[in-house]
Design a protein around this motif. Sequence first.
Motif, PDB file in Angstrom:
ATOM      1  N   UNK A  43      48.013  47.977  46.845  1.00 15.49           N
ATOM      2  CA  UNK A  43      46.562  48.148  46.887  1.00 15.49           C
ATOM      3  C   UNK A  43      45.990  48.335  45.480  1.00 15.49           C
ATOM      4  N   UNK A  44      46.674  49.107  44.653  1.00 15.81           N
ATOM      5  CA  UNK A  44      46.201  49.321  43.287  1.00 15.81           C
ATOM      6  C   UNK A  44      46.249  48.023  42.487  1.00 15.81           C
ATOM      7  N   UNK A  45      47.297  47.243  42.665  1.00 16.32           N
ATOM      8  CA  UNK A  45      47.435  45.965  41.956  1.00 16.32           C
ATOM      9  C   UNK A  45      46.351  44.984  42.405  1.00 16.32           C
ATOM     10  N   UNK A  46      46.062  44.998  43.693  1.00 19.17           N
ATOM     11  CA  UNK A  46      45.016  44.123  44.214  1.00 19.17           C
ATOM     12  C   UNK A  46      43.658  44.527  43.664  1.00 19.17           C
ATOM     13  N   UNK A  47      43.399  45.811  43.617  1.00 15.26           N
ATOM     14  CA  UNK A  47      42.127  46.294  43.072  1.00 15.26           C
ATOM     15  C   UNK A  47      41.964  45.852  41.623  1.00 15.26           C
ATOM     16  N   UNK A  48      43.032  45.959  40.839  1.00 10.35           N
ATOM     17  CA  UNK A  48      42.957  45.554  39.443  1.00 10.35           C
ATOM     18  C   UNK A  48      42.730  44.044  39.326  1.00 10.35           C
ATOM     19  N   UNK A  61      33.560  41.502  43.577  1.00  9.04           N
ATOM     20  CA  UNK A  61      32.960  42.828  43.433  1.00  9.04           C
ATOM     21  C   UNK A  61      32.671  43.446  44.794  1.00  9.04           C
ATOM     22  N   UNK A  62      32.154  42.632  45.727  1.00  7.47           N
ATOM     23  CA  UNK A  62      31.899  43.143  47.078  1.00  7.47           C
ATOM     24  C   UNK A  62      33.204  43.491  47.780  1.00  7.47           C
ATOM     25  N   UNK A  63      34.212  42.618  47.643  1.00  7.54           N
ATOM     26  CA  UNK A  63      35.506  42.874  48.276  1.00  7.54           C
ATOM     27  C   UNK A  63      36.167  44.116  47.690  1.00  7.54           C
ATOM     28  N   UNK A  64      36.025  44.299  46.370  1.00  2.00           N
ATOM     29  CA  UNK A  64      36.604  45.477  45.730  1.00  2.00           C
ATOM     30  C   UNK A  64      35.984  46.760  46.281  1.00  2.00           C
ATOM     31  N   UNK A  80      39.254  39.464  37.927  1.00  2.00           N
ATOM     32  CA  UNK A  80      38.714  38.145  38.286  1.00  2.00           C
ATOM     33  C   UNK A  80      37.196  38.183  38.341  1.00  2.00           C
ATOM     34  N   UNK A  81      36.630  39.221  38.909  1.00  9.12           N
ATOM     35  CA  UNK A  81      35.215  39.597  38.752  1.00  9.12           C
ATOM     36  C   UNK A  81      34.203  38.536  39.154  1.00  9.12           C
ATOM     37  N   UNK A  82      34.462  37.792  40.211  1.00 11.45           N
ATOM     38  CA  UNK A  82      33.407  36.951  40.770  1.00 11.45           C
ATOM     39  C   UNK A  82      32.472  37.842  41.591  1.00 11.45           C
ATOM     40  N   UNK A  83      31.262  37.358  41.950  1.00  7.86           N
ATOM     41  CA  UNK A  83      30.372  38.191  42.765  1.00  7.86           C
ATOM     42  C   UNK A  83      31.020  38.663  44.069  1.00  7.86           C
ATOM     43  N   UNK A 142      34.098  37.637  51.408  1.00 10.42           N
ATOM     44  CA  UNK A 142      35.437  37.072  51.554  1.00 10.42           C
ATOM     45  C   UNK A 142      35.980  36.628  50.189  1.00 10.42           C
ATOM     46  N   UNK A 143      37.294  36.814  50.010  1.00 12.46           N
ATOM     47  CA  UNK A 143      37.979  36.382  48.795  1.00 12.46           C
ATOM     48  C   UNK A 143      39.387  35.950  49.159  1.00 12.46           C
ATOM     49  N   UNK A 144      39.967  35.102  48.306  1.00 11.49           N
ATOM     50  CA  UNK A 144      41.385  34.770  48.403  1.00 11.49           C
ATOM     51  C   UNK A 144      42.163  35.763  47.558  1.00 11.49           C
TER      52      UNK A 144
END
Length: 224
Positions: A185-190, A201-204, A195-198, A84-86
């Motif tokens: 979706x592309x902006x969210x992926x970037x 990475x799973x959410x990505x 932000x690169x928290x653990x 989960x992520x915000x």
Amino acid sequence: MLIHPWDAPEEDRIWRAWLAEHDFGQLAVNGLPGEPPFVQPLHFAYDADAGAHGEVLTHLARPNPIWAAVEACPTVLLSVVDDYVFVPGPWQAPDDTPPEHGTPTSFYTAVQLTCRARIVDEAREKAALLNRQVAHFQQDGVTTPATPGEPPFGRMLPGIRVLRLEVSEVRAKFKYGSHKPESAQARTAEGLRARATPRDQAALAHHTRHRTGTGHGHPGPAGG
């Protein structure tokens, strides 16, 4: 749990594979009359090959107050939530909308197992089931099995009760914005990469897997 069509896994193998790597959840049990529901965090072992929907094995201490509630109503629900992520609003804003007008949301995976609970107290069956659960976590083979009446764990068996949960229904949700326009979706992926928290990475990984690539999405709420 609300599950929009775009958040539902296409095949059972998807949630089964995810659940195989997530073995800590919350067991929800109906409370006794006049009491709220009882929620117990716990580790568990899921056996996908037992029955039509699988079986869950877990155990708890005998003094745990959950037992009276389970005996009164053995229909229980095991909830597992992770990855989960915000997601900030600007990441999700459509192209024709100011970024500050974007709607924030949450991404997450949730699997809910409705089960019929059976409490196991008979010493040998309890030991065998406990050993199966422990083997799921301690796969190095160095653990001494629990054997009734024998050290080191035999004397501890009376202090626990085992729960055998027969799964009757599964509800799974992978909420990663796959209905959004491709640009969002592309902006969210970037944003997740930067932000690169653990958990990012799973959410990505989920977000990338579920991206439609269609350039448009279903009209739907941001929440859920």
